[in-house]
Design a protein around this motif. Sequence first.
Motif, mmCIF file in Angstrom:
data_model
loop_
_atom_site.group_PDB
_atom_site.id
_atom_site.type_symbol
_atom_site.label_atom_id
_atom_site.label_comp_id
_atom_site.label_asym_id
_atom_site.label_seq_id
_atom_site.Cartn_x
_atom_site.Cartn_y
_atom_site.Cartn_z
ATOM 1 N N LEU A 179 1.630 32.160 8.795
ATOM 2 C CA LEU A 179 2.253 30.877 8.486
ATOM 3 C C LEU A 179 2.549 30.740 6.994
ATOM 4 C CD1 LEU A 179 0.041 28.639 10.794
ATOM 5 C CD2 LEU A 179 2.493 29.088 11.100
ATOM 6 N N GLU A 180 1.638 31.236 6.164
ATOM 7 C CA GLU A 180 1.859 31.218 4.716
ATOM 8 C C GLU A 180 3.069 32.070 4.338
ATOM 9 O OE1 GLU A 180 0.415 29.919 1.846
ATOM 10 O OE2 GLU A 180 -0.569 28.491 3.167
ATOM 11 N N ALA A 181 3.283 33.160 5.061
ATOM 12 C CA ALA A 181 4.414 34.045 4.776
ATOM 13 C C ALA A 181 5.743 33.378 5.121
ATOM 14 C CB ALA A 181 4.262 35.353 5.551
ATOM 15 N N ILE A 182 5.788 32.690 6.252
ATOM 16 C CA ILE A 182 7.055 32.133 6.731
ATOM 17 C C ILE A 182 7.399 30.799 6.077
ATOM 18 C CG2 ILE A 182 6.316 30.705 8.708
ATOM 19 C CD1 ILE A 182 9.017 33.370 8.967
ATOM 20 N N SER A 183 6.393 30.069 5.616
ATOM 21 C CA SER A 183 6.588 28.704 5.117
ATOM 22 C C SER A 183 7.633 28.579 4.008
ATOM 23 C CB SER A 183 5.258 28.120 4.649
ATOM 24 O OG SER A 183 5.431 26.805 4.175
ATOM 25 N N PRO A 184 7.640 29.458 2.965
ATOM 26 C CA PRO A 184 8.628 29.287 1.889
ATOM 27 C C PRO A 184 10.071 29.428 2.357
ATOM 28 C CG PRO A 184 6.851 30.754 1.200
ATOM 29 C CD PRO A 184 6.690 30.547 2.668
ATOM 30 N N MET A 185 10.305 30.128 3.461
ATOM 31 C CA MET A 185 11.667 30.316 3.961
ATOM 32 C C MET A 185 12.183 29.091 4.716
ATOM 33 S SD MET A 185 12.216 33.232 2.744
ATOM 34 C CE MET A 185 13.900 33.281 3.338
ATOM 35 N N LEU A 186 11.286 28.144 5.022
ATOM 36 C CA LEU A 186 11.669 26.986 5.830
ATOM 37 C C LEU A 186 12.018 25.758 5.007
ATOM 38 C CD1 LEU A 186 8.929 27.305 8.617
ATOM 39 C CD2 LEU A 186 11.300 28.115 8.686
ATOM 40 N N GLY A 187 11.485 25.679 3.778
ATOM 41 C CA GLY A 187 11.783 24.533 2.930
ATOM 42 C C GLY A 187 10.761 23.422 3.062
ATOM 43 N N GLU A 188 10.951 22.387 2.250
ATOM 44 C CA GLU A 188 10.015 21.265 2.163
ATOM 45 C C GLU A 188 10.487 20.081 2.998
ATOM 46 O OE1 GLU A 188 7.139 21.126 0.509
ATOM 47 O OE2 GLU A 188 7.292 23.178 -0.261
ATOM 48 N N ILE A 189 9.555 19.169 3.245
ATOM 49 C CA ILE A 189 9.866 17.964 3.999
ATOM 50 C C ILE A 189 10.941 17.134 3.294
ATOM 51 C CG2 ILE A 189 8.022 16.580 2.929
ATOM 52 C CD1 ILE A 189 7.582 15.305 5.701
ATOM 53 N N SER A 190 10.945 17.150 1.950
ATOM 54 C CA SER A 190 11.938 16.388 1.194
ATOM 55 C C SER A 190 13.347 16.939 1.381
ATOM 56 C CB SER A 190 11.576 16.378 -0.294
ATOM 57 O OG SER A 190 11.476 17.706 -0.792
ATOM 58 N N GLU A 191 13.456 18.237 1.671
ATOM 59 C CA GLU A 191 14.759 18.856 1.913
ATOM 60 C C GLU A 191 15.218 18.650 3.351
ATOM 61 O OE1 GLU A 191 15.090 23.022 0.055
ATOM 62 O OE2 GLU A 191 12.939 22.738 0.365
ATOM 63 N N ARG A 192 14.270 18.698 4.290
ATOM 64 C CA ARG A 192 14.620 18.762 5.706
ATOM 65 C C ARG A 192 14.526 17.414 6.432
ATOM 66 N NH1 ARG A 192 16.987 22.663 4.432
ATOM 67 N NH2 ARG A 192 15.919 24.551 3.803
ATOM 68 N N GLY A 193 13.758 16.475 5.871
ATOM 69 C CA GLY A 193 13.584 15.202 6.569
ATOM 70 C C GLY A 193 12.427 15.218 7.539
ATOM 71 N N ASP A 195 8.690 18.059 8.246
ATOM 72 C CA ASP A 195 8.069 19.312 7.825
ATOM 73 C C ASP A 195 8.400 20.400 8.836
ATOM 74 O OD1 ASP A 195 6.017 21.447 7.604
ATOM 75 O OD2 ASP A 195 5.333 20.175 5.953
ATOM 76 N N PRO A 196 9.203 21.402 8.467
ATOM 77 C CA PRO A 196 9.630 22.408 9.448
ATOM 78 C C PRO A 196 8.480 23.266 9.968
ATOM 79 C CG PRO A 196 10.387 22.981 7.249
ATOM 80 C CD PRO A 196 9.831 21.608 7.152
ATOM 81 N N LEU A 197 7.468 23.492 9.134
ATOM 82 C CA LEU A 197 6.334 24.286 9.605
ATOM 83 C C LEU A 197 5.595 23.539 10.709
ATOM 84 C CD1 LEU A 197 5.050 27.054 8.837
ATOM 85 C CD2 LEU A 197 3.318 25.742 7.577
ATOM 86 N N LEU A 198 5.355 22.240 10.502
ATOM 87 C CA LEU A 198 4.676 21.441 11.519
ATOM 88 C C LEU A 198 5.539 21.252 12.761
ATOM 89 C CD1 LEU A 198 3.058 18.684 9.265
ATOM 90 C CD2 LEU A 198 1.865 20.516 10.459
ATOM 91 N N LYS A 199 6.842 21.142 12.585
ATOM 92 C CA LYS A 199 7.727 20.903 13.721
ATOM 93 C C LYS A 199 7.874 22.138 14.602
ATOM 94 C CE LYS A 199 12.512 19.559 14.863
ATOM 95 N NZ LYS A 199 12.227 18.493 15.826
ATOM 96 N N PHE A 200 8.069 23.290 13.980
ATOM 97 C CA PHE A 200 8.407 24.484 14.757
ATOM 98 C C PHE A 200 7.228 25.437 14.997
ATOM 99 C CE2 PHE A 200 12.455 23.285 12.626
ATOM 100 C CZ PHE A 200 13.168 22.966 13.764
ATOM 101 N N TYR A 201 6.143 25.258 14.254
ATOM 102 C CA TYR A 201 5.008 26.182 14.382
ATOM 103 C C TYR A 201 3.710 25.439 14.678
ATOM 104 C CZ TYR A 201 8.214 29.702 12.631
ATOM 105 O OH TYR A 201 9.281 30.565 12.496
#
Length: 484
Positions: A179-193, A195-201
């Motif tokens: 998860l730490e490896a993939i997280s930087p490629m998904l972006g931040e909550i401020s960018e996406r509206g 949290d993509p890590l919480l939403k998709f993983y």
Amino acid sequence: MMRLGQVLTLACVSLLMCGRGSAEGPNWSRDFDAAKAEATASGQSMFVLFTGHGWCHACDVLEREVFRTEQFIEFTEGKYKLIELDYNFGDGPGEERREKKLMELRSHYLASAVPTVVLADADGRPYGYLTGYEVGSGPDAYIELLTSAERVRTRFRELLKTADSTSGTERARLLDEALEAISPMLGEISERGDDPLLKFYAPAIDEVLSSIDETDPTAKKYIALKDRRDNWAEGEAMFERLQEFNATKDWSGAISYIDRCLPATSSDSIRWRLEAAKQTYLEWDDRYEEALSNSRRLLSEDGIAEQYRERFLDRESYNLFRLDRVDEAIKHYDKRIADAGNDQEKRLRLLYWKAQMLHGRDPVSVSIEAWRRYRDQVEHGSDKWLTATVLLAREFQRNGSHENAIPLFEEHLNADLSSWVMLDAAASHLALGNRRRCREYIEKAAEQNAKLKDSERLSDQNHFAIVSERIKELTMELGNPIDK
């Protein structure tokens, strides 16, 4: 996103500002469900492009500079299922269904801006985002971003495979590392509206939390992430409410709602977002005097962040122009341009917007000088130069100085064969009585425009219709019908 009428209006600006229409490029799929089914069956990754042809300049430049190149086509062939979701919509039940579907996809994939590319696995789960495009970056830099995303994805899958052979805290450790490896490629909550890590993983995160004590630093990290998301959502509720005002174009109601929210807002970041929204609504409601006073009130505050200071300085000059206080607005821009000093990026941005605000105003000599000054300071042949060249030519055209406009149109066409600019040149030749040259440019524009006639893209179809109509008008003025 744009409906047909809005696209037609903005397409004229886009065409004027050097957009080149072409149906060339990779083999895009435009039916998301069918493409996803094919990706799932074949095991291919998905390259999902959220775009807005004709009204999003960066989208058109990205296509021209990257997606149409041989490098990009060769790199992606067989590697991705390429899916294009174009936010242009026509009328009728079919278009309404398509719009509803694409809006759902935008929300699901957290694609809040265009252009955005979502790299997703065969099941549709994102593992990388590429948002925006810096003009001039080119295919090599873009392919390197894709390569980086694929390296991260490979590492992620390797860690998951290793985790599958373990259990307990060791499995939790490996899942966390993945998860730490993939997280930087998904972006931040401020960018996406969201949290993509919480939403998709979420399943992987929940498994980690269920396998370790809540006092563990790893557990605290994910708990803090969830708390941050909850706090963000609480603030976002106010902005979701503003969308209801947007739907009915109740700008006055939105302003009143913001005025009620501001005193109760403890978050500094939310407060400034609300202030920025209020400024926008004042302008949308044509309350330019209030908007000017509002921007000046905010600029007078101590400790205003630089990003907001620049934003409200922009709004101050905009509202001066809207109030026809042009001399004040020019002095305002000139001072900021001087204050920019050696910050060339900032200087060029201000020169551009000064010229844009003066464009179409009298006396035309002031606008001509503004575009000349901007054009002289940007890189020759760049998109910025092309824009300045054609708009400077248009101002000469407006002034009746067609002999000055034509060389500029031709400079533009030497770098970018835009059918719209061909027709600009044709119009100036006709005004000077050069009927043969006028006819030649009309014929060239018609030949280029014909390439778009059978395009699947609504934006290309709109482009074709707009250019065809202008060809018809010029042909009638010329008095010699031309077969389109």
